[in-house]
Design a protein around this motif. Structure first.
Motif, PDB file in Angstrom:
ATOM      1  N   GLY A 129      -6.342   3.439   8.479  1.00 12.19           N
ATOM      2  CA  GLY A 129      -5.116   2.938   8.058  1.00 12.19           C
ATOM      3  C   GLY A 129      -3.851   3.820   8.251  1.00 12.19           C
ATOM      4  N   ARG A 130      -4.046   4.925   9.222  1.00 10.23           N
ATOM      5  CA  ARG A 130      -3.077   5.723   9.621  1.00 10.23           C
ATOM      6  C   ARG A 130      -1.969   4.858  10.466  1.00 10.23           C
ATOM      7  NH1 ARG A 130      -2.374   8.985  14.217  1.00 10.23           N
ATOM      8  NH2 ARG A 130      -0.839  10.592  14.003  1.00 10.23           N
ATOM      9  N   ASP A 131      -2.441   4.021  11.281  1.00 11.68           N
ATOM     10  CA  ASP A 131      -1.411   3.276  12.165  1.00 11.68           C
ATOM     11  C   ASP A 131      -0.654   2.593  11.406  1.00 11.68           C
ATOM     12  OD1 ASP A 131      -2.696   4.778  14.283  1.00 11.68           O
ATOM     13  OD2 ASP A 131      -4.003   3.287  14.481  1.00 11.68           O
ATOM     14  N   LEU A 132      -1.256   2.077  10.315  1.00 10.08           N
ATOM     15  CA  LEU A 132      -0.406   1.053   9.545  1.00 10.08           C
ATOM     16  C   LEU A 132       0.507   1.627   8.468  1.00 10.08           C
ATOM     17  CD1 LEU A 132      -3.267  -1.377   8.045  1.00 10.08           C
ATOM     18  CD2 LEU A 132      -1.380  -1.876   9.624  1.00 10.08           C
ATOM     19  N   TYR A 133      -0.060   2.899   7.991  1.00  7.37           N
ATOM     20  CA  TYR A 133       0.919   3.925   7.230  1.00  7.37           C
ATOM     21  C   TYR A 133       2.038   4.488   8.038  1.00  7.37           C
ATOM     22  CZ  TYR A 133       1.495   7.631   3.823  1.00  7.37           C
ATOM     23  OH  TYR A 133       2.028   8.555   3.080  1.00  7.37           O
ATOM     24  N   LEU A 134       1.845   4.601   9.212  1.00 10.91           N
ATOM     25  CA  LEU A 134       3.191   5.104  10.117  1.00 10.91           C
ATOM     26  C   LEU A 134       4.039   3.960  10.450  1.00 10.91           C
ATOM     27  CD1 LEU A 134       1.446   7.746  10.343  1.00 10.91           C
ATOM     28  CD2 LEU A 134       2.089   7.569  12.798  1.00 10.91           C
ATOM     29  N   ALA A 135       3.351   2.736  10.651  1.00 12.04           N
ATOM     30  CA  ALA A 135       4.149   1.777  10.936  1.00 12.04           C
ATOM     31  C   ALA A 135       4.964   1.186   9.634  1.00 12.04           C
ATOM     32  CB  ALA A 135       3.188   0.600  11.398  1.00 12.04           C
ATOM     33  N   ALA A 136       4.285   1.210   8.585  1.00 19.57           N
ATOM     34  CA  ALA A 136       5.128   0.810   7.266  1.00 19.57           C
ATOM     35  C   ALA A 136       6.337   1.733   6.937  1.00 19.57           C
ATOM     36  CB  ALA A 136       4.084   1.093   6.116  1.00 19.57           C
ATOM     37  N   VAL A 137       6.302   3.131   7.440  1.00 21.98           N
ATOM     38  CA  VAL A 137       7.158   3.972   7.252  1.00 21.98           C
ATOM     39  C   VAL A 137       8.211   4.110   8.226  1.00 21.98           C
ATOM     40  CG1 VAL A 137       8.070   6.201   6.728  1.00 21.98           C
ATOM     41  CG2 VAL A 137       6.110   5.342   5.757  1.00 21.98           C
ATOM     42  N   LEU A 138       7.776   4.268   9.715  1.00 20.09           N
ATOM     43  CA  LEU A 138       8.746   4.426  10.828  1.00 20.09           C
ATOM     44  C   LEU A 138       9.220   3.076  11.441  1.00 20.09           C
ATOM     45  CD1 LEU A 138       6.892   7.472  12.222  1.00 20.09           C
ATOM     46  CD2 LEU A 138       8.635   7.460  10.849  1.00 20.09           C
ATOM     47  N   GLY A 139       8.396   1.976  10.994  1.00 16.90           N
ATOM     48  CA  GLY A 139       8.684   0.886  11.615  1.00 16.90           C
ATOM     49  C   GLY A 139       8.123   0.592  12.947  1.00 16.90           C
ATOM     50  N   GLY A 140       7.585  -0.681  13.370  1.00 16.04           N
ATOM     51  CA  GLY A 140       7.382  -0.844  14.718  1.00 16.04           C
ATOM     52  C   GLY A 140       6.062  -0.591  15.084  1.00 16.04           C
TER      53      GLY A 140
END
Lengths: 171, 108, 83, 513, 87, 115, 111, 88, 149
Positions: D502-513
């Motif tokens: 989920g790390r990628d999803l987590y980063l995407a949810a916050v940082l967008g893209g």
């Protein structure tokens, strides 16, 4: 009556401090309107909280303006001179290390708290003397004297004209 | 229902059914036994090592497993000394853990 | 080394000296006095680091309140550290 | 739907508001205070469940505090500047555990505290502790995490010192407070190092920047040390028996939940914050070996305890060992063998909720015993089963579940851990099974000593609210044990996936893209 | 025991000194985009001259709420610990 | 220039506090040690935000066009200072209660909880 | 104007230094309080007056505010310093510290 | 410009005197001596802060000195109150 | 304490309070704010405690804790004010009303009527910190009974 007076006096005192702090802020004279409103409200609150503290017995006495003028004159006149002398005296003693200490007692005959306080603080800051204790009932001062000249001094020996000044200012 | 573990699975319902079967079997064995039990006779009395237990006797918790505790005496003594209750030791062991963590993280 | 650096080094050294005294002194009252001095000088250091907000907070809390609660606690217990 | 958007912050802010307003209501009237406490507790639970449902159905929830809109995470500069709450599967799962334990504690304390003094203060602290735990679990910002860590530390230690008429609680509270504070300050130092390097405090942003330099590694070490102390891993576990044992029962189970919130922080640091930079399996081995050590030492110490509270406390510490073992195995092997690494993660995470329920049940039962006869010394107890029928039943259930007797929930999670750790190293499994057996022995002994045998003295029966609280936890134990597949599939697997992939999803949810 | 103490302490000190040595030079922050944003925009967004206050109460207001909570915790805790008990 | 001297001082403060915790036995002395660690961490945070030649990030009467030091570490430190005071107060309260029960502040003698 | 500032700063520094040296040289608590209080207060007056002069010379809202705030700091210093010294001396005496080589000790006789 | 520098130099000199006071704080035989040293340090720090406020050219910094002057008094009073007895 | 200290305390406490009020009021313009001003006011309470003894303040313990709760509630309420957008949204800034005056960018002499919810939050936190720290000192001073003047 006394409560209202205490409140007003304390609030005015706090207002003076506050307005000094926000000097040169703007539009109305030296102050801006919002600062004035804020200061008024805040000092009213301070008066409510601390009103009973500042105002004690005989509080009316200090409302006379000439006492404040005298106090100011005293501060920059005799007091400052005495303080300068005191410092030169201490400088002399620091360099030579010549001391003859002792704790002496005298009674200046002051009655009000404020007068005693003014005298005690003046003594602490001026030639070779340091107030160690003040008796609550009799008003006797116990003073640590760095250079004891006589063991049973009169008030003039220890602190010169200060008791007179203190009486003039606060009694 | 099933809990898949990668190599197989475990289902509590199967286990429950199994347990029910075993219980049934046990009940079958038990019901075939002789019925000599009579309430209110000597059979009700508790015995302790062949002696009749005194009134109100209870084998307290510290008395269980004394053999186990005896066998492990040196280890247990060491462990109890380890938990000394002294705050300085607590902090020491915490700093030791911290040092180990730092060493492991930084040196690899 | 600029003047500003000199100021800062002296202050920092004084902070460390105060902290060491707070650890070293056996008399708890003296240790608290040393801690107060250290905390006050720390406030000066914050001031030098251009953080007046933090300096006010440290002065108010370190100078008055921490000293007050330490001394009240010592007064409710005892002054000397046991050997 | 608008309340659903604000649910994450309401779950934290409402208990805080409840705690702030509780003394004011107490000044007005007693029953108003109780009513207010019930309302706040119910609303918090509803919000936590709302958050969990939203997260499990529609993915990661982000709430930016103070922005124009909750999902407005990024300012014009392209980096997050405000504090935000980020709720992924793991956070939602932990929130559910906290809500469960908090509910049980609230219900339990309801009549119990009426007999003691200082109920208003204790209840205020309880709500603060609850809000602090939820804040630790939902936040997406390092410094905010530290602040809530300190909230939980201070509230928990105050609750430990609740019984001021005895000397031992104050001692335990002082020791715990000292260790907690030092640990918290080390965490703060690590946060300072990270800030100095990257100029940011947001977890996602930091995670996208961290490269694994020397300073990063030192920061990771400090975070590991501080958080491992907080979860009570051997050799820094010594505060745990003191605090658990001396706290009142309703506070002890909150301490357990607090420990798990710290454990969540540890996982968040290891998997999300350093998930990109951490490749060597050394940290995994460290966590695994600490888990095994914790398990063994705590269980051996539990064998010789004579105080019921301390005995259960050592049991609680040993359960922490199982969780560390499970997730440690996962951390070690996930990059190379994701198939059974994920199973280990599931076991470790599933064990968290089981531990909360079982240990909570045991502590509550011990609290009933203490209230009933005034002592918890096993040498003086006996025959309580005559008077406390329900309590002894609940204790027996909890003991069996803790020891991993099928078909209760303890077995389900331990089974997952055994299966996966066996493939890493059979020794680990052997020690874990040995620990389980010893736990069974320990709790059989405690049960026999306290509840069986002839009646020694009169015992005060448990009040109804206590029975209700224990019943809730017992129901959870039975449900988790009888249908583990359902829970694992719908709650535990999303949590484990959130940590691992989920790390990628987590980063995407916050940082967008 | 003493040697464990000293050894662990020395390791700890070594890493602390390592932090001080590896840290970027004093007075030259490496990454400060967030703070630059605050300094540039706080006056307009929060309407306050003091950027620290606008960070404390606006951008990081939640931290301040937590801090107030800590203070309340401490006060309630002290009141709880030092209360008068009947027994 | 003075290099990384402020960082070194922070670390010295932290190390002094840890040393106090490890070697001293008086409970109030331990609290003092924790206060020292607290000071060290606070100083570390503020030091991180310093920009050479900068002024405080306050626009009231600021020199026009000056660089400003970073505001975030100062905000963090404010929070941290209050947390430290709260911790200290609570620990001292516990110490007072322990003294009331035991009549001593020696951590060696306060070990009823062990084993 | 600058010369006045320098002179005031120099006087302030000298007297502050005397206070610090008095702290080291004098034999007991009371004499140390003498030196420390008087000299540092006097020195601070001059140092702060230098700042006040600087502020008024600079003029405008900024300089005026600087001067007034410095004066307020000075006022508080003047109020609190002798009082604190008095409290310390009284505390030291009641705590049992006798004056060093005292010629006469009337406070002792009072007890 | 020169005036600001002179303020800085004066502050440095006061800091040196602070070191001397710190010596008394270290060696002071009784707690009262240390308290006197603390009082001296307080006064010196207040003066230093005022001087540095002028040296930095920042008006608003002087507030810190005012807070300091007010609050160090409280700390001194607590120490004096403790010394006075009432020591149980 | 002696008459000198008592008199000076009487004079200085209103000054401390006024200065603390100034620090809180100008939190968004000059260094200071809720915490700092609260600490200043709390030290006034500590001063009263040490000078006049704990007996005189013992009756105000409950008032202080009530004030602290009220401050905390006010803070949370101000944070809830922005929940139309998000929690902690500064809705008053730049809106033109109370504390809503827009600020000229860059260095300026500072205007009191700016800052949105920040001054109000400063007051809430100031009340809270003052009452909280004051009651901590008071509780520690009162513990164990006895009027220790």
């Amino acid at each position: 009556m006394r409560k209202v007076a205490a409140w007003i006096v304390t609030a005015a005192f706090a207002l003076v401090v506050y307005l000094l702090l926000v000097l040169w802020s703007g539009s109305i004279g030296l102050w801006s309107s919002s600062e004035l409103i804020a200061g008024g409200v805040l000092s009213a609150l301070v008066g409510l909280v601390a009103g009973r503290l500042l105002w004690e017995r005989g509080g009316w006495r200090m409302l006379q303006p000439h006492r404040w003028l005298l106090f100011l004159f005293y501060l920059i006149g005799p007091f400052f001179l005495a303080m300068a002398r005191a410092n030169l005296d201490v400088a002399y003693r620091v360099i030579t290390g010549r001391v003859r200490p002792g704790i002496v007692r005298f009674n200046p005959g002051l009655r009000t708290d404020l007068a005693r306080t003014v005298l005690a603080n003046s003594i602490t800051l001026t030639p070779g003397t340091l107030t160690v204790d003040v008796d609550d009932e009799s008003g006797e001062f116990y003073v640590h004297w760095i250079n004891v000249k006589r063991e049973e001094p009169r008030p003039e020996d220890v602190c010169g004209p200060f008791p007179t000044w203190a009486r003039r200012i606060a009694e | 229902m099933r809990l898949v573990t990668g190599q197989g699975y475990w289902s509590p319902l199967v286990w429950l059914a199994l347990a029910a079967g075993v219980a049934l079997l046990a009940w079958a064995f038990w019901s075939r036994g002789r019925r000599t039990y009579k309430a209110g006779t000597e059979q009700d009395q508790p015995f302790l090592s062949g002696e009749r237990a005194p009134e109100g006797a209870h084998v307290g918790a510290p008395h269980l497993y004394w053999g186990f505790a005896q066998a492990l005496q040196p280890v247990m003594d060491w462990l109890r000394a380890f938990h000394s209750g002294f705050l300085g030791d607590y902090v020491t062991w915490m700093v030791v853990l911290l040092a180990v963590a730092l060493l492991v993280v930084v040196l690899t | 080394m600029t003047l500003w650096g000199v100021l800062q080094v002296i202050t920092l050294v004084l902070v460390v000296v105060g902290a060491a005294l707070a650890v070293w002194l056996r008399d708890l009252l003296a240790a608290v006095i040393a801690l107060a001095a250290s905390s006050l000088l720390l406030s000066l250091e914050f001031y030098l680091l251009q953080a007046p907000d933090v300096a006010i907070a440290e002065a108010g809390i370190g100078a008055a309140l921490t000293t007050a609660i330490y001394i009240l606690a010592i007064r409710k217990t005892r002054r000397k550290e046991e050997e | 739907m608008t309340i659903g958007v604000h649910a994450p912050i309401l779950a934290i802010a409402v208990p805080l508001l409840g705690a702030f307003a509780l003394p004011v209501f107490a000044k007005v009237h007693r029953s108003l205070r109780d009513l207010w406490a019930i309302a706040v507790g119910a609303f918090t639970c509803a919000m936590v469940i709302t958050v969990a449902v939203q997260t499990f159905t529609s993915g990661i929830q982000v709430y930016t505090l103070g922005a124009a809109a909750p999902t407005d995470t990024i300012a014009s500069g392209g980096f997050p500047i405000r504090i935000m709450l980020v709720v992924d599967g793991m956070s939602a799962f932990m929130g559910l555990i906290s809500a469960l334990v908090g509910l049980a504690s609230l219900v339990y304390a309801f009549h119990f505290l009426k007999e003691e003094q200082g109920k208003t203060l204790a209840m205020t602290l309880f709500f603060l502790l609850w809000a602090g735990m939820l804040g630790m679990e939902y936040t997406g910002d390092m410094f905010n995490f530290f602040v809530f860590l300190e909230v939980t530390s201070i509230a928990a230690c105050s609750l430990v010192g609740y019984r001021t008429w005895e000397s031992r609680p104050a001692e335990a509270a002082f020791k715990t407070m000292a260790l907690y504070t030092v640990g918290g300050l080390l965490v703060l130092l690590a946060i300072g190092i990270l800030y100095g390097e990257y100029g940011a405090l947001n977890i996602a942003y930091l995670s996208s920047k961290i490269t694994g330099s020397q300073l990063d590694k030192i920061a990771l070490g400090l975070l590991l040390g501080g958080l491992l102390m907080k979860v009570g891993a051997v050799p820094a576990h010594m505060w745990a028996p003191d605090a658990y044992g001396e706290a009142p029962a309703q506070a002890a189970i909150m301490l357990v939940a607090n420990t798990q919130a710290s454990l969540y922080g540890l996982w968040r640091v290891l998997f999300t914050l350093f998930g990109g930079a951490l490749s060597a399996p050394a940290v995994g081995w460290l966590v695994t070996s600490l888990g095994v050590l914790t398990l063994l030492v705590a269980v051996l110490m539990a064998v010789v305890q004579t105080d019921l509270g301390r005995l259960i406390a050592y049991g609680a510490v040993s359960q922490i060992g199982y969780m560390l073992l499970g997730v440690g195995v996962g951390l070690t092997v996930l990059p190379s063998r994701p198939d059974w690494g994920l199973v280990a993660m599931k076991g470790g995470i599933f064990h968290m909720v089981n531990d909360a329920a079982t240990i909570g049940l045991l502590f509550l039962a011990a609290g009933v015993v203490k209230r009933a006869v005034g002592t918890r010394d096993l040498r003086a107890l006996g025959g309580l089963g005559h008077d406390l029928k329900w309590t002894s039943g609940f204790f027996f259930l909890g003991a069996l579940a803790l020891a991993g007797i099928p078909p209760l929930n303890g077995f389900a999670s331990k089974f997952l851990i055994y299966e996966s750790s066996f493939r890493l190293s059979p020794i680990l499994t052997a020690i874990a099974v040995l620990g389980s057996i010893l736990l069974l022995a320990v709790f059989a002994r405690a049960f026999q000593g306290a509840f069986l045998g002839p009646r020694l003295r009169e015992a005060k029966p448990a009040s109804p609210s206590m029975l209700v609280a224990m019943g809730v936890l017992a129901a959870v134990i039975l449900a988790m044990g009888l249908v583990p597949g359902f829970f694992v599939e719908h709650m535990v697997t999303p949590a484990a996936e959130a940590l691992w992939r989920g790390r990628d999803l987590y980063l995407a949810a916050v940082l967008g893209g | 025991m003493k040697w464990i103490k000293v050894g662990a302490f020395l390791v700890m000190v070594g890493f602390l000194v390592g932090v001080a040595a590896w840290m970027h030079p004093f007075g030259v922050p490496w990454a400060s985009e967030m703070d630059d944003y605050f300094i540039a925009n706080a006056q307009v967004e929060a309407g306050a001259n003091n950027v620290v206050t606008s960070v404390v109460f606006d951008y990081r207001g939640f931290d301040t709420l937590g801090e107030a909570t800590v203070l309340l915790c401490a006060v309630v805790g002290v009141a709880l610990v030092l209360r008068r008990t009947r027994r | 220039m003075i290099g990384n001297f402020p960082f070194v001082v922070c670390m010295i403060l932290i190390a002094l506090g840890l040393w106090t915790l490890l070697t001293r036995r008086n409970l109030i002395k331990l609290t003092i040690g924790i206060s020292l660690i607290e000071s060290g961490v606070n100083l570390f945070l503020v030091t991180l935000g310093y920009v050479r030649g900068g002024v405080a990030p306050i626009y009231t009467y600021a020199p026009p066009g000056a660089k400003m030091v970073l505001p975030t570490p100062q905000a963090l430190t404010l929070t941290s200072i209050v947390i430290g005071l709260a911790t200290t107060a609570l620990m001292l309260a516990f110490a007072v209660v322990i003294y009331r029960h035991r009549g001593t502040l020696d951590a060696r003698k306060i070990r009823e909880l062990r084993g | 104007m600058n010369v006045l500032i320098y002179v005031f700063l120099a006087i302030g520094a000298v007297f502050n230094g005397l206070g610090a040296i008095a702290l080291i040289r004098f034999p007991d608590v009371y004499t140390r309080i003498h030196g420390a209080t008087k000299c540092t207060t006097f020195g601070s007056i001059f140092s702060i007056l230098a700042v006040v002069i600087y502020g008024f010379a600079r003029g405008g809202g900024q300089g005026g505010t600087l001067a007034v705030h410095a004066l307020i700091a000075l006022l508080f210093l003047l109020l609190t310093n002798p009082t604190g010294s008095h409290a310390l001396a009284r505390g030291a005496y009641r705590g049992g510290i006798k004056p060093f080589r005292a010629v006469v000790d009337r406070l002792e006789e009072k007890r | 410009m020169i005036a600001e520098l002179s303020f800085g130099v004066a502050a440095a000199v006061l800091l040196a005197f602070m070191c001397v006071s710190m010596l008394r704080l270290a060696i002071g035989p009784t707690a009262a001596d240390r308290a006197v040293a603390l009082d001296t340090i307080n006064t010196l720090v207040v003066t230093t802060m005022v001087l540095l406020g002028a040296a930095f050219g920042q008006v608003i910094y002087v507030d810190v000195a005012i807070v300091y002057a007010l609050l160090s008094f409280v700390g001194t009073l607590y120490i004096a109150r403790y010394l006075e007895g009432g020591l149980k | 304490m002696s008459v000198v200290v008592r008199t000076i305390a009487r004079i200085i406490v209103p000054m401390i309070l006024a200065f603390g009020a100034y620090v809180i009021m100008h939190g968004h313009l000059t260094p200071g704010g809720g915490f700092q001003g609260g600490a200043v006011i709390a030290s006034a309470i500590a001063l009263l405690l040490v000078v006049f003894g704990s007996g005189r303040l013992a009756g105000h313990k409950n008032l202080l804790s009530l004030l602290e709760d009220l401050g905390a509630i006010a803070f949370v309420a101000l944070a809830f004010l922005g929940i139309g957008c998000t929690f902690f949204r500064n809705v008053l800034a730049g809106s033109g009303g109370l504390f809503g005056m827009p600020v000229p960018p860059g260095p300026n002499p500072g205007f009191l009527n700016t800052g949105g919810t920040l001054p109000l939050m400063n007051w809430a936190v100031g009340l809270k910190v003052a009452a909280g720290l004051g009651s901590v000192v008071l509780l520690l001073g009162l513990f164990g009974g006895g009027d220790d003047r």
